[in-house]
Design a protein around this motif. Structure first.
Motif, short mmCIF file in Angstrom:
data_model
loop_
_atom_site.label_atom_id
_atom_site.label_comp_id
_atom_site.label_asym_id
_atom_site.label_seq_id
_atom_site.Cartn_x
_atom_site.Cartn_y
_atom_site.Cartn_z
N ALA A 312 0.83 -1.20 0.00
CA ALA A 312 0.00 0.00 0.00
C ALA A 312 0.86 1.25 0.00
CB ALA A 312 -0.90 0.00 1.22
N ALA A 313 0.42 2.24 -0.77
CA ALA A 313 1.11 3.52 -0.84
C ALA A 313 0.07 4.61 -0.58
CB ALA A 313 1.77 3.69 -2.20
N ALA A 314 -0.51 4.55 0.62
CA ALA A 314 -1.45 5.57 1.09
C ALA A 314 -2.78 5.59 0.33
CB ALA A 314 -0.82 6.96 1.08
N GLY A 315 -3.09 4.53 -0.39
CA GLY A 315 -4.41 4.46 -1.01
C GLY A 315 -5.47 4.33 0.09
N PRO A 316 -6.73 4.65 -0.23
CA PRO A 316 -7.78 4.49 0.80
C PRO A 316 -7.86 3.03 1.28
CG PRO A 316 -8.58 5.76 -1.07
CD PRO A 316 -7.25 5.23 -1.47
N LYS A 317 -8.17 2.87 2.56
CA LYS A 317 -8.19 1.53 3.17
C LYS A 317 -9.10 0.56 2.43
CE LYS A 317 -9.72 3.83 6.60
NZ LYS A 317 -10.42 4.23 7.81
N PRO A 318 -8.55 -0.56 1.92
CA PRO A 318 -9.41 -1.54 1.24
C PRO A 318 -10.42 -2.12 2.23
CG PRO A 318 -7.07 -2.02 0.89
CD PRO A 318 -7.13 -0.96 1.93
N PHE A 319 -11.57 -2.51 1.72
CA PHE A 319 -12.60 -3.10 2.57
C PHE A 319 -12.76 -4.56 2.19
CE2 PHE A 319 -17.03 -3.86 3.98
CZ PHE A 319 -16.92 -3.43 5.29
N LEU A 320 -12.58 -5.43 3.20
CA LEU A 320 -12.61 -6.87 2.96
C LEU A 320 -13.83 -7.48 3.65
CD1 LEU A 320 -11.16 -9.62 2.13
CD2 LEU A 320 -10.09 -9.51 4.40
N ILE A 321 -14.60 -8.27 2.88
CA ILE A 321 -15.67 -9.06 3.48
C ILE A 321 -15.29 -10.52 3.25
CG2 ILE A 321 -18.15 -9.56 3.50
CD1 ILE A 321 -18.43 -6.88 1.86
N SER A 322 -15.29 -11.32 4.32
CA SER A 322 -14.87 -12.71 4.17
C SER A 322 -15.56 -13.52 5.27
CB SER A 322 -13.35 -12.82 4.30
OG SER A 322 -12.96 -12.50 5.62
N PRO A 323 -15.47 -14.85 5.20
CA PRO A 323 -16.07 -15.65 6.27
C PRO A 323 -15.55 -15.22 7.64
CG PRO A 323 -15.46 -17.05 4.42
CD PRO A 323 -14.95 -15.68 4.10
N ALA A 324 -14.27 -14.79 7.72
CA ALA A 324 -13.74 -14.34 9.01
C ALA A 324 -14.27 -12.96 9.40
CB ALA A 324 -12.21 -14.31 8.94
N TYR A 325 -14.62 -12.15 8.39
CA TYR A 325 -15.16 -10.80 8.65
C TYR A 325 -16.49 -10.61 7.94
CZ TYR A 325 -10.25 -9.74 9.82
OH TYR A 325 -9.00 -9.74 10.34
N PRO A 326 -17.56 -11.25 8.44
CA PRO A 326 -18.85 -11.12 7.76
C PRO A 326 -19.36 -9.68 7.75
CG PRO A 326 -19.07 -12.33 9.85
CD PRO A 326 -17.61 -12.15 9.61
N ASP A 327 -18.96 -8.88 8.75
CA ASP A 327 -19.36 -7.48 8.77
C ASP A 327 -18.30 -6.58 8.13
OD1 ASP A 327 -21.84 -7.83 9.92
OD2 ASP A 327 -20.97 -7.92 11.94
N GLY A 328 -17.31 -7.21 7.54
CA GLY A 328 -16.30 -6.45 6.81
C GLY A 328 -15.22 -5.89 7.71
N ALA A 329 -14.07 -5.61 7.11
CA ALA A 329 -12.95 -5.02 7.85
C ALA A 329 -12.18 -4.09 6.94
CB ALA A 329 -12.02 -6.14 8.35
N PHE A 330 -11.77 -2.96 7.50
CA PHE A 330 -10.90 -2.05 6.75
C PHE A 330 -9.47 -2.51 6.92
CE2 PHE A 330 -14.67 0.60 7.17
CZ PHE A 330 -14.75 1.12 5.89
N LEU A 331 -8.76 -2.67 5.81
CA LEU A 331 -7.39 -3.18 5.87
C LEU A 331 -6.38 -2.03 5.93
CD1 LEU A 331 -7.67 -6.00 3.17
CD2 LEU A 331 -8.16 -6.12 5.63
N LYS A 332 -5.17 -2.40 6.35
CA LYS A 332 -4.09 -1.40 6.44
C LYS A 332 -3.74 -0.87 5.06
CE LYS A 332 -1.63 -3.62 10.20
NZ LYS A 332 -0.57 -4.60 10.42
N SER A 333 -3.41 0.40 4.99
CA SER A 333 -2.96 0.91 3.69
C SER A 333 -2.08 2.14 3.81
CB SER A 333 -4.16 1.22 2.79
OG SER A 333 -4.89 2.30 3.32
#
Lengths: 427, 101
Positions: A312-333
């Motif tokens: 990541a090079a300061a792009g907006p935080k990606p949003f991940l939805i997965s079985p581990a994060y059914p409510d989604g998670a903002f990832l590092k960026s």
């Protein structure tokens, strides 16, 4: 009055200088004022002037005046009907029009001309003896460009004809220039779309990796500083990236082309992703002027180990939805933007990405439109839209796109890019 | 954006307030030029009253950093708050331009 005198009359109105300026602006080679004046004379002599008057004697008189003024391309009509026919057939540059005529009078000719968009800008000089303000107002209301007093004075006639022909030619030049710019911009816009994945490439990738790819790309000016990409790395890995250059418009778009040429001449090695990004950064830093840079997120989906690995090079935080994060998670960026400094170092991040996972990437227009103090689209809203809290029946990508435009006060003040990569769940 | 410049001993202090965006470009360039012309050893840009910054604003800080380096002036930033602090952290500007207390 001969040609020299008419040129002086034009010069008094500042036309010669203005014309030269416009031509230079339009990229014409004309820079020399003497040559500009000579070119102007040629344009003037070529102008077609239609004289409309029912009296033969007046037509003859105007012919003499105009010929003495250097105008050689003259047309004549004896009444309004004939004038309209002749305008349609000959497309004159200017009309000198009498008011009192049999069949159709001058005012009706004016009205008929202005009703047709084709003749909206055709200069029409009305000859009139009208001296009341009310009559003059009526003449202008009917669409006349200007008036020449009767009895006609040759100097006045030539000065007015000259200035309106000047205006006409300048308008023509401007609209030609504008058409050329629009054509160029349209071509540039097509080129910009071509550096992003096309429909065929996308459907190929979707089939090859069984990953659904949804995207939206929109520039706020003719050209933009955003770009995104997905590409095949190898059998099990598909690359992705989203990049946003500082600013928007032409300068930012040129940087996207610079970036594209950099990427096209570098080989992406998934095992040495950090090194790859650092090399791109170093090269970009050398290319970009001080103060220009790009925020970015890039990486790949690895189907064999069910993960994504990205830098990541300061792009907006990606949003991940997965079985581990059914409510989604903002990832590092967090990271230094690309091209900001030559010696930037980057980290690689890894997240589980099994079937049933979705990755949402976006440019900051989504969260920063219309301004950063009051983001209309914040983290909570994004999470709600992408996890079915706003509309559980729609595709999350379609929901967030529709919801964003519901909230956004268009026009956008930045380029907007969104992509969503989804692995279908096991059925 | 609004700005204020003060000279204290061997350093110049610039206080920015409001928004640092593309439209602040000219004003920012002017105040940076005055700061450089003051001929002091260091320059501190106080950001505590700045409410927002966009990518063009970040670009201006970086550009100022390059310019001051050429004239051997030490540039530093001070006191970013709220969204400005978030943006500076996200882009790791502190690794490029020191942020002082």
């Amino acid at each position: 009055m001969h040609l020299e005198a008419s040129k002086n009359a034009l010069a008094r109105y500042g036309c010669v200088r203005t014309m030269n300026f416009i031509q230079s602006q339009a990229g014409s080679p004309v820079e020399d004022p003497v040559r500009a004046a000579a070119d102007l004379d040629a344009v003037m002599r070529d102008s077609r002037i239609l004289v409309v008057d029912d009296q033969k004697m007046v037509r003859e008189l105007l012919k003499i005046y105009l010929t003495n003024g250097g105008y050689e391309n003259l047309l004549f009509a004896g009444d309004g009907d004939e004038a309209l026919d002749m305008i349609a057939a000959e497309d004159p540059d200017l009309v000198v029009l009498d008011l009192q005529m049999p069949r159709m009078n001058g005012l009706d000719v004016c009205k008929a001309l202005r009703a047709d968009p084709k003749y909206e800008l055709l200069p029409v000089l009305v000859q009139t003896a009208a001296d009341s303000a009310k009559d003059r107002a009526e003449i202008f209301q009917s669409g006349a460009t200007d008036m020449v007093g009767k009895p006609i004075n040759d100097a006045e006639l030539l000065a007015r004809v000259g200035i309106h022909l000047q205006n006409r030619h300048m308008l023509n030049q401007l609209s030609l220039y504008r058409e050329k710019m629009e054509r160029d911009l349209q071509q540039a816009r097509d080129m910009q779309h071509q550096i992003m994945p096309g429909a065929r490439a996308l459907s190929g990738l979707q089939e090859q990796y069984d990953i659904e790819i949804k995207s939206h790309f929109q520039t706020c000016d003719e050209l933009g500083g955003d770009m995104w990409n997905v590409w095949p790395v190898d059998e099990a890995r598909m690359g992705f990236s989203i990049i946003d250059f500082t600013g928007h418009g032409v300068v930012a778009s040129l940087n996207t082309f610079r970036f594209q040429s950099l990427v096209a001449t570098s080989t992406f090695d998934p095992e040495r992703q950090i090194e790859y990004v650092e090399t791109i950064n170093r090269k970009l830093h050398r290319m970009l002027p001080s103060g220009q840079f790009a925020t970015a997120i890039g990486g790949y989906i690895d189907l064999s180990s069910d993960v994504i690995r990205y830098t990541a090079a300061a792009g907006p935080k990606p949003f991940l939805i997965s079985p581990a994060y059914p409510d989604g998670a903002f990832l590092k960026s967090a990271g230094r933007p690309l091209g900001m400094t030559g010696d930037s170092s980057y980290e690689e991040y890894e997240e589980a990405f099994p079937p049933g996972s979705s990755l949402f990437l976006y440019s900051d227009a989504l969260t920063e439109t219309p301004d950063m103090i009051n983001p209309i689209y914040d983290d909570d809203r994004m999470r709600a839209a992408l996890t079915g809290k706003i509309d559980p029946s729609g595709h999350p990508f379609d929901v967030i796109l529709a919801d964003f435009f519901d909230q956004a006060r268009e026009p956008l003040n930045d380029d907007l890019t969104m992509i969503m990569l989804t692995r279908p769940g096991k059925s | 954006m609004a700005n204020e410049m003060n000279v204290h001993g061997d350093h110049v202090e610039i206080t920015l307030s409001g928004e640092l965006t593309f439209s602040s470009y000219k004003e920012f360039q002017e105040v940076m030029k005055s700061a450089t012309d003051a001929g002091k050893k260091s320059c501190i840009i106080d950001l505590s009253a700045l409410s927002s910054i966009d990518s063009a604003g970040i670009g201006m800080l970086l550009f100022a950093n390059d310019e001051t380096k050429q004239t051997n002036i030490d540039l530093s930033l001070r006191g970013p708050q709220g969204p400005v602090k978030t943006v500076l952290e996200h882009t790791k500007i502190n690794e490029v331009i020191p942020i002082v207390a």
